[in-house]
Design a protein around this motif. Structure first.
Motif, PDB file in Angstrom:
ATOM      1  N   ILE A 317      55.816 -16.963  -7.664  1.00 15.15           N
ATOM      2  CA  ILE A 317      54.403 -17.035  -7.230  1.00 15.15           C
ATOM      3  C   ILE A 317      53.652 -15.774  -7.656  1.00 15.15           C
ATOM      4  O   ILE A 317      52.580 -15.838  -8.253  1.00 15.15           O
ATOM      5  CB  ILE A 317      54.327 -17.231  -5.697  1.00 15.15           C
ATOM      6  N   LYS A 318      54.280 -14.645  -7.377  1.00 16.21           N
ATOM      7  CA  LYS A 318      53.622 -13.365  -7.678  1.00 16.21           C
ATOM      8  C   LYS A 318      53.366 -13.242  -9.192  1.00 16.21           C
ATOM      9  O   LYS A 318      52.275 -12.864  -9.624  1.00 16.21           O
ATOM     10  CB  LYS A 318      54.520 -12.218  -7.193  1.00 16.21           C
ATOM     11  N   THR A 319      54.361 -13.614  -9.985  1.00 18.32           N
ATOM     12  CA  THR A 319      54.232 -13.448 -11.435  1.00 18.32           C
ATOM     13  C   THR A 319      53.188 -14.400 -12.014  1.00 18.32           C
ATOM     14  O   THR A 319      52.504 -14.075 -12.983  1.00 18.32           O
ATOM     15  CB  THR A 319      55.604 -13.686 -12.114  1.00 18.32           C
ATOM     16  N   LEU A 320      53.075 -15.590 -11.417  1.00 17.75           N
ATOM     17  CA  LEU A 320      52.072 -16.549 -11.903  1.00 17.75           C
ATOM     18  C   LEU A 320      50.713 -16.229 -11.266  1.00 17.75           C
ATOM     19  O   LEU A 320      50.033 -17.115 -10.752  1.00 17.75           O
ATOM     20  CB  LEU A 320      52.497 -17.989 -11.598  1.00 17.75           C
ATOM     21  N   TYR A 321      50.409 -14.964 -11.231  1.00 17.43           N
ATOM     22  CA  TYR A 321      49.092 -14.470 -10.803  1.00 17.43           C
ATOM     23  C   TYR A 321      48.775 -14.853  -9.352  1.00 17.43           C
ATOM     24  O   TYR A 321      47.650 -15.222  -9.018  1.00 17.43           O
ATOM     25  CB  TYR A 321      48.001 -14.950 -11.770  1.00 17.43           C
ATOM     26  N   ASN A 322      49.810 -14.828  -8.533  1.00 16.84           N
ATOM     27  CA  ASN A 322      49.679 -15.059  -7.088  1.00 16.84           C
ATOM     28  C   ASN A 322      49.224 -16.448  -6.680  1.00 16.84           C
ATOM     29  O   ASN A 322      48.850 -16.665  -5.530  1.00 16.84           O
ATOM     30  CB  ASN A 322      48.755 -14.014  -6.446  1.00 16.84           C
ATOM     31  N   THR A 323      49.273 -17.388  -7.606  1.00 18.67           N
ATOM     32  CA  THR A 323      49.045 -18.771  -7.171  1.00 18.67           C
ATOM     33  C   THR A 323      49.814 -19.746  -8.058  1.00 18.67           C
ATOM     34  O   THR A 323      49.853 -19.604  -9.277  1.00 18.67           O
ATOM     35  CB  THR A 323      47.552 -19.151  -7.162  1.00 18.67           C
ATOM     36  N   VAL A 324      50.448 -20.700  -7.392  1.00 17.29           N
ATOM     37  CA  VAL A 324      51.099 -21.787  -8.136  1.00 17.29           C
ATOM     38  C   VAL A 324      50.429 -23.120  -7.804  1.00 17.29           C
ATOM     39  O   VAL A 324      50.922 -24.180  -8.192  1.00 17.29           O
ATOM     40  CB  VAL A 324      52.619 -21.868  -7.842  1.00 17.29           C
ATOM     41  N   ASN A 325      49.319 -23.045  -7.091  1.00 17.16           N
ATOM     42  CA  ASN A 325      48.595 -24.256  -6.699  1.00 17.16           C
ATOM     43  C   ASN A 325      48.250 -25.083  -7.929  1.00 17.16           C
ATOM     44  O   ASN A 325      47.596 -24.601  -8.853  1.00 17.16           O
ATOM     45  CB  ASN A 325      47.320 -23.834  -5.953  1.00 17.16           C
ATOM     46  N   GLY A 326      48.748 -26.326  -7.970  1.00 14.58           N
ATOM     47  CA  GLY A 326      48.455 -27.224  -9.089  1.00 14.58           C
ATOM     48  C   GLY A 326      49.223 -26.896 -10.362  1.00 14.58           C
ATOM     49  O   GLY A 326      49.088 -27.594 -11.359  1.00 14.58           O
TER      50      GLY A 326
END
Ligand code: NAD
Ligand code: UPG
Length: 460
Positions: A317-326
């Motif tokens: 989550i953190k690595t994906l710019y703090n969002t994995v929404n969608g």
């Protein structure tokens, strides 16, 4: 000497099936009948098509092919198997209790007790009853009480013979065990079981103890093994912040013969039906004797393991710019380790649950696990409805499709085949930057970095 002509095994699961198949293969003069209440499972054990056996273990199909119908039988007729047997293995499940006293820690012994009562009711000749299931220390006392108080005045000898096979290597572990452990009170009964194993296991590897040492040794063996995984996983986190490499540390310490090199592989966390359940059981037993420090010491192994699973998901989550929404995360692997279709307590389940809480969508590929099983694992958690799970999680049978249009790939199981994929092709079909989170330190970091992936592994 007590002669064993017929064996019954109650429970045709991961342990009962393979263990009895090998005993039957190695003892062609003994009839071995494996019984289970689950008719679907028994039908699968009897399926002419050996790819349909209910358990996938390398080499198991050949053993079943050799012994089945000769002296190995699978049946749902529990009573007649008990009636005819000289020796009865109890190999039923002993899950963590989900209700009442000891909920979440103690072993649920209701299946064991049902077996004992059924044996007592049905038996009209003397029997040796063997605890093959993993049980709390002193369970034999309860079994003895039930058998002797509700039986038909026949003699029951109770042995403890815990199983140490690991899944994925069950057949080789059974064919060539480090040791076979038999605990009991009656030397005659112990010898009868020793003789069965002695047809293929060297005598110095068959150890006999008292009942309680045998019962307890099984829990302790699993606790020590799991403790090593949690220990190296704890160090993996320290490696990540200090620049040390956990693989190098594991290698360096493992070369000390006092430490040894096995079970030092950092990972997304241990899974499987045994480690967590058996440590929780050990913790509960220690507590029930008032040994709080002992309980706390072992509980830490579980706490560390839970932390490792969540840490892995949080890092995505953190690595994906703090969002994995969608965002779509491809999961490579769902089983708790390679070469098995077993998903019980697999780290993948908990990592998925955490990412789904953050509204990610997940596409899973596992070479051996079915979509039904994956949905059942998620539904069992009860975090969201089964409709929601089906909406957010897709299961595919092609790894390249799983990774197509993914924002990130998470490797949850160390299946060998993952190493040989065309990673360049996978890269081309993903969103950029393309992330790989290797929860098993399986893939070639250098190669993936060269292709262009942003690559994260454990403890490096
Ligand atoms: N899975 C492993 O690798 C492993 C290794 C060593 C020890 N163990 C221990 O062995 C035991 C069995 O584990 P498993 O993984 O084989 O479980 P499992 O759930 O795969 O199999 C148990 C089987 O017992 C059957 N059963 C339950 N009650 C029954 C009854 N009264 N009559 C007939 N059948 C009944 C169930 O239907 C099920 O098929 C557990 O105590 C476990 O801790 C497991
Ligand atoms: O260095 C390691 C070794 C294992 N694991 C993980 O630990 C879990 C358990 O692995 P393993 O012990 O190989 O499989 P199991 O089939 O669960 O076998 C354990 O549990 C059985 C059930 O009691 C015992 O019989 C075995 O001796 C004991 O190894 C898996 O998720 C592995 O991926 C690691 O992360 N790092």
């Amino acid at each position: 000497m007590r002669k064993i002509n017929k064996i019954a095994c109650i429970g045709a699961g991961y342990v009962g099936g393979p263990t009895m198949a090998v005993i039957a293969q190695r003892n062609p003069n003994i009839d071995v009948t494996v019984v289970d209440l689950n008719a679907i499972r028994i039908a699968a054990w009897n399926d002419a098509d050996l790819t349909k056996l209910p358990i996938y273990e390398p080499g198991l199909d050949q053993i079943v092919a050799e012994a089945r119908g000769r002296n190995l039988f699978f049946s749902t007729d529990v009573e007649s198997a008990i009636d005819q047997a000289d020796m009865i293995f109890i190999s039923v499940n002993t899950p963590t209790k989900t209700y009442g006293k000891g909920k979440g820690q103690a072993a649920d012994l209701k299946f064991i007790e049902l077996c004992a009562r059924q044996i007592a009711r049905v038996a009209t000749t003397d029997k040796i009853v063997v605890e093959k299931s993993t049980l709390p220390v002193r369970t034999a006392e309860a079994l003895k009480s039930i058998l002797h108080n509700t039986g038909n005045n026949v003699k029951f000898d109770i042995l403890s013979n815990p199983e140490f096979l690991a899944e994925g290597t069950a057949v080789s572990d059974l064919q060539n065990p480090d040791r076979v452990l038999i605990g009991g009170e009656s030397q005659e009964a112990i010898q009868a079981l020793v003789n069965i194993y002695a047809t293929w296991v060297p005598s110095e590897r068959i150890i006999t103890t008292n009942l309680w040492s045998s019962e307890l040794s099984k829990l302790v063996a699993n606790a020590f093994l799991a403790q090593r995984v949690s220990s190296i996983n704890a160090i993996s986190e320290l490696c990540e912040v200090t620049g040390a490499d956990v693989n190098e540390v594991a290698h360096a310490i493992g070369m000390d013969s006092r430490i040894g090199s096995k079970f030092l592989k950092a990972s997304v966390g241990f899974g499987g039906s045994c480690f967590q359940k058996d440590i929780l059981n050990l913790v509960y037993i220690a507590k029930s004797y008032g040994l709080q420090e002992v309980a706390d010491y072992w509980e830490q192994v579980i706490i560390m393991n839970d932390h490792q699973k969540i840490r892995f998901a949080d890092n995505i989550i953190k690595t994906l710019y703090n969002t994995v929404n969608g965002k779509n995360i491809a999961f490579l692997g769902w089983s708790f380790k390679k070469d098995t279709n077993d998903t019980r307590e697999s780290a993948a389940i908990y990592v998925a649950d955490h990412l789904l809480d953050e509204q990610a969508t997940i596409t899973v590929y596992d070479p051996k696990v079915t979509a039904e099983q994956i949905y059942a694992d998620l539904d069992y958690l009860g975090t969201r409805t089964s409709e929601e799970n089906r909406k957010l999680v897709k299961v595919v049978n092609d790894p390249y499709i799983a990774c197509q249009d993914a924002h990130a790939i998470a490797v949850l199981t160390e299946w060998d085949a993952f190493k040989t994929y065309n990673w360049k092709l996978i890269y081309e079909n993903m969103y950029k930057p393309a992330f790989v989170f290797d929860g098993r330190n399986l893939l070639d970091k250098k190669q993936l970095n060269e292709i262009g992936f942003q690559f994260y592994s454990i403890g490096q």
